[in-house]
Design a protein around this motif. Structure first.
Motif, PDB file in Angstrom:
ATOM      1  N   LEU A 233       0.831  -1.208   0.000  1.00 50.77           N
ATOM      2  CA  LEU A 233       0.000   0.000   0.000  1.00 50.77           C
ATOM      3  C   LEU A 233       0.871   1.266   0.000  1.00 50.77           C
ATOM      4  O   LEU A 233       0.638   2.208  -0.757  1.00 50.77           O
ATOM      5  CB  LEU A 233      -0.916  -0.020   1.226  1.00 50.77           C
ATOM      6  CG  LEU A 233      -1.920   1.116   1.335  1.00 50.77           C
ATOM      7  CD1 LEU A 233      -3.225   0.613   1.930  1.00 50.77           C
ATOM      8  CD2 LEU A 233      -1.416   2.260   2.177  1.00 50.77           C
ATOM      9  N   SER A 237       1.224   4.172  -2.795  1.00 51.92           N
ATOM     10  CA  SER A 237       0.917   5.566  -2.456  1.00 51.92           C
ATOM     11  C   SER A 237       2.105   6.456  -2.794  1.00 51.92           C
ATOM     12  O   SER A 237       1.935   7.555  -3.317  1.00 51.92           O
ATOM     13  CB  SER A 237       0.631   5.725  -0.967  1.00 51.92           C
ATOM     14  OG  SER A 237      -0.474   4.980  -0.620  1.00 51.92           O
ATOM     15  N   ASP A 240       2.132   7.169  -6.367  1.00 47.37           N
ATOM     16  CA  ASP A 240       1.056   8.073  -6.773  1.00 47.37           C
ATOM     17  C   ASP A 240       1.381   9.518  -6.384  1.00 47.37           C
ATOM     18  O   ASP A 240       1.012  10.462  -7.072  1.00 47.37           O
ATOM     19  CB  ASP A 240      -0.272   7.686  -6.103  1.00 47.37           C
ATOM     20  CG  ASP A 240      -0.770   6.339  -6.597  1.00 47.37           C
ATOM     21  OD1 ASP A 240      -0.228   5.855  -7.611  1.00 47.37           O
ATOM     22  OD2 ASP A 240      -1.666   5.767  -5.952  1.00 47.37           O
ATOM     23  N   ASP A 286      -8.488   2.550   2.092  1.00 46.04           N
ATOM     24  CA  ASP A 286      -8.724   3.901   1.579  1.00 46.04           C
ATOM     25  C   ASP A 286      -8.445   4.948   2.651  1.00 46.04           C
ATOM     26  O   ASP A 286      -7.908   6.016   2.386  1.00 46.04           O
ATOM     27  CB  ASP A 286     -10.167   4.057   1.085  1.00 46.04           C
ATOM     28  CG  ASP A 286     -10.394   3.227  -0.165  1.00 46.04           C
ATOM     29  OD1 ASP A 286      -9.403   2.965  -0.882  1.00 46.04           O
ATOM     30  OD2 ASP A 286     -11.548   2.804  -0.399  1.00 46.04           O
ATOM     31  N   ARG A 289      -4.703   5.256   3.127  1.00 46.31           N
ATOM     32  CA  ARG A 289      -4.144   6.064   2.028  1.00 46.31           C
ATOM     33  C   ARG A 289      -4.393   7.542   2.267  1.00 46.31           C
ATOM     34  O   ARG A 289      -3.546   8.379   1.999  1.00 46.31           O
ATOM     35  CB  ARG A 289      -4.799   5.661   0.698  1.00 46.31           C
ATOM     36  CG  ARG A 289      -4.071   4.550   0.027  1.00 46.31           C
ATOM     37  CD  ARG A 289      -4.541   4.390  -1.402  1.00 46.31           C
ATOM     38  NE  ARG A 289      -4.456   2.988  -1.720  1.00 46.31           N
ATOM     39  CZ  ARG A 289      -5.471   2.153  -1.746  1.00 46.31           C
ATOM     40  NH1 ARG A 289      -6.690   2.566  -1.517  1.00 46.31           N
ATOM     41  NH2 ARG A 289      -5.284   0.884  -2.025  1.00 46.31           N
ATOM     42  N   SER A 293      -1.508  10.242   2.467  1.00 47.26           N
ATOM     43  CA  SER A 293      -1.417  11.336   1.504  1.00 47.26           C
ATOM     44  C   SER A 293      -1.505  12.685   2.225  1.00 47.26           C
ATOM     45  O   SER A 293      -0.833  13.635   1.841  1.00 47.26           O
ATOM     46  CB  SER A 293      -2.406  11.166   0.359  1.00 47.26           C
ATOM     47  OG  SER A 293      -3.595  11.748   0.639  1.00 47.26           O
TER      48      SER A 293
END
Ligand code: ADP
Length: 411
Positions: A233, A237, A240, A286, A289, A293
């Motif tokens: 994960l 991330s 991204d 989610d 994340r 983020s």
């Protein structure tokens, strides 16, 4: 271990019997007259003491509760009203971990199966070799406070929800006014409109954050937990998010392993994957994340040059994720307050950069949903490090849970 308010067959053999009796009496008067519930549980799980406050809140008469197993009396339920199983109850956990447990959002099921919101704290009593010999639970009925908090949260959530719509419309029209293909404006008007557009975006973000934090406070934050492997994960991330940082000239690194023995988990030049441990936890991917983020975006926002490192390590019990930057750092006096609502550091290094002061509060609420902890360490001028600890599942346990509930999500 015998406490002053436990039943005692004989008095002390020391010389100051009067003093001891007096202090025992004083102690009993306090314990019997406070509104808070106080319960002493021995290492067999038997309730050794149960004060009238506890009886009042739980509906269990003192004499009925004393001498029986805590699991019959101190039943906690989750926010869906389901009884929390013994294996994961904090009353079991305290004997395993020996660590103080606080839960301001606990719900106690009374003898009549009513649910009472309580603020609960459980302290272990340790013997000389550090083993937990007993636990003292103190709890308070917080029904009124919860109702008031709910009213406040409902108001904020309705107001921010209603205000998001007109703000989105204003933002849309300003975007149209700034679009060369649609509108003709002079350079001074463009300058004003750009400022108005950016403030409206900020307002929209503020309403969004307010809505999320109101939901987090009254337990309405949607969460679909599953078994997740944090290495995969985090790596995804990082990839991204990398672009935003690199656009600002910041270097991004993803490191797995202990801080002394950092292993780069990316592919080697030959294309093989470097072997790394698997770090499983049980949480909504989610939401995790979202937290990563948020921390990453803060690191980018507040750092002018250098690098951002996303790290992952752990031991048998805990998985630890970190986001470190080479930015201005955070003064020591601000560190304990960072995760409170609307808290922003009031110094020239960060104050001028836009923000709502809600991001870290939301991060804390999310991490607490999964019994984790988030905190920051920093020194001014030496960058900031944000850490997240989550309970680790062994690979064996993770595989069992995946097999039995098909609870894993592809992350
Ligand atoms: P904001 O929207 O203001 O960024 P946050 O809750 O995310 O709200 O952060 C709270 C405050 O913590 C920020 O206003 C900033 O002063 C400080 N802060 C957060 N992350 C960092 C960081 N990486 N470096 C320096 N200061 C930070």
């Amino acid at each position: 271990m015998k406490l002053p308010w436990q039943k005692s067959s004989s008095s002390s053999s020391t010389g100051s019997v009067k003093g001891l009796n007096d202090s025992r009496l004083r102690f009993e008067v306090i314990i019997n007259n406070i509104e808070d519930g106080v319960v002493l549980i021995d290492d067999q799980g038997t309730i050794q003491s149960f004060n009238p406050g506890a009886a009042n809140i739980s509906g269990w008469p003192v004499d009925d509760a004393t001498g029986i197993n805590y699991s019959q009396v101190m039943q906690l339920v989750n926010d869906k009203g389901e009884v929390i199983p013994n294996e994961v109850s904090p009353f079991t956990e305290i004997f395993r971990s020996g660590q103080v447990i606080h839960d301001d959002n606990a719900i106690l099921q009374t003898k009549d199966k009513k649910q009472v919101p309580v603020s609960l704290s459980i302290n272990p009593l340790l013997n000389d070799s550090g083993q937990v010999t007993a636990a003292i639970a103190v709890f308070r009925n917080v029904t009124t406070q919860r109702a008031e908090e709910k009213q406040r949260a409902d108001f904020i959530s309705t107001a921010s929800h209603e205000m998001r719509t007109p703000v989105a419309a204003i933002e849309g029209y300003l975007a149209l006014a700034l679009n060369d293909k649609v509108s003709t404006i002079d350079s001074r008007a463009r300058d004003y409109l750009e400022k108005a557009h950016s403030s409206t975006q900020h307002l929209g973000q503020l309403f969004q954050d307010l809505l999320t934090s109101a939901k987090a406070e009254d337990g309405r934050l949607t969460s679909h937990p599953a078994v997740i492997e944090l290495g995969g994960l985090l790596e995804q991330s990082t990839n991204d998010l990398r672009f935003v940082a690199e656009k600002k000239g910041l270097f991004v690194e993803f490191a797995v392993g202990s801080s002394n023995n950092t292993i780069n988990a990316r592919r080697t030049e030959g294309g093989e994957r470097v072997v790394r441990p698997l770090y499983y936890t049980y949480a909504d991917p989610d939401r995790i994340r979202e937290v990563i983020s948020n921390l990453f975006e803060n690191a980018v926002k507040y750092t002018d040059e250098g690098k951002i490192t996303i790290g992952l390590t752990g031991d048998n019990q805990v998985v630890q994720c970190s986001v470190k930057d080479t930015g201005p750092g955070i003064p020591a006096e601000d560190l304990p307050h960072l995760f409170q609502k609307f808290y922003r550091v009031d110094n020239s290094a960060t104050r001028t950069i836009g923000g709502t002061g809600l991001g870290l509060f939301i991060c804390r609420k999310i991490i607490e949903l999964y019994n984790g902890r988030v905190w920051a360490e920093s020194e001014v001028g030496k960058g900031s490090s944000f850490y997240i600890n989550l309970p680790r599942l062994s690979t064996e346990k993770a595989n069992q849970m995946i097999a039995s509930s098909s609870g894993a999500k592809d992350v």
